[in-house]
Design an enzyme around this catalytic site. Sequence first.
Site: not given
Ligand code: IMP
Length: 421
Positions: A13, A17, A38, A220
Amino acid sequence: MTIHVVVGTQWGDEGKGKITDLLAKEADFVVRYQGGNNAGHTVVVGEDTFKLHLIPSGILYPNTVCVIGGGVVIDLEVLFKEIDELQQRGIKVGYENLKVAKTAHVITPYHRLLDGQQEEKRKEERIGTTGRGIGPTYADKIARTGLRVMDLLNAEWIMGRLKAQRWEERLTAEKQPDHKQVVADLLALGQRVAPHLVDVSQLIFRAHHKGKMILFEGAQGTMLDVDHGTYPYVTSSNPISGGACAGVGIGPNQISEVIGVAKAYVTRVGEGPFPTELKNDTGNLLRERGAEYGTTTGRPRRCGWFDAVVLRHAVRVNGITELVITKLDVLDGMAELKVCNRYLHKGQVTDEVPAELPVFAECEPVYDSMPGWNEDTSGILDYDELPLNARRYINRISEMAGVKVTLVSTGSRRRQTIKII
Ligand code: IMP
């Protein structure tokens, strides 16, 4: 012959983008190399806001080819929903400008259901995943039981792979989806995605040798990297620049620049340690002013002061060659700003992120205090016109990271960007 990688230096975040969209103007190819839906990348063009989860942020330029690399895990239902929505808004998305790696792994309804079931079982130790099935899909990939996009072209292959995944043992009876329906849906999705499928490694290799400009878009951030982040509170892929080599299929010597994106403060969604977190009015102010709510899940983000220890870690593990600072305008009007340059753990000072999670969780930030500025920075286009204290803040970050800052973003629109030469 240029390949640039855009990576997040914090917990995601950071505003990648917007930065990818800006840089994509000059790019022939924009390639996602890891993660899945995600991610949530917001791009604002004029009065229009686009929230992209799977499609690379270059899609808004009609002549840029967007590529989903083999390191990405794909929920095809989400992909087609995103394509349909973009097309309805007049954006060109076709076989010529959206390519998908044959070898990318597929997120099925089973993986989504297992993600939810695992989080329920973890109770107090939950990770706070996005619930999109990311972890279980990567788990199958590594366990060599994964289903790849090209496998969807054959019903027998789908059934063989689903059998290898042993869902009757992994999901509780009440969570089991209708197996026949899942197979039929996957087969239909396979037919629809087929014309987009390519060998991404070959495509990028050839494009690179033809002198094309190529941008790799990380999703991420470094602190969510499965190897270099706050394990186990991480995602299941490698968002770092090295992940681009594996996720696309190119050698590391082909990458010329690694652009690290850092927000002017820090946020985190989900569980896990976060030394500079502000559980007070200042944290709430950053959340409201910065609209810090998840693009994918809508969850409020945890907010805190800038952490240069985390940034230096990111500079090292990614080989960052230039830095972009985003959301500087969110700090406008704050009398005092704090920047963490070291941690204190049990009386010992450290300027590195400790690998041991319990130690990291106990680290207290040691802050340098800096005066803020009152001016509104959001309309400023020229670096020299930024308030002196804003320039000092940027210089301090650059100094602590040992990397030059080349862009500063002061708002979500394309034009709200200051180039530093
Ligand atoms: P997962 O990727 O859904 O398995 O989530 C694992 C961790 O990564 C969690 O703490 C999510 O909140 C975080 N996370 C996954 N994708 C993002 C993203 O695009 N931005 C911020 N946090 C993310």
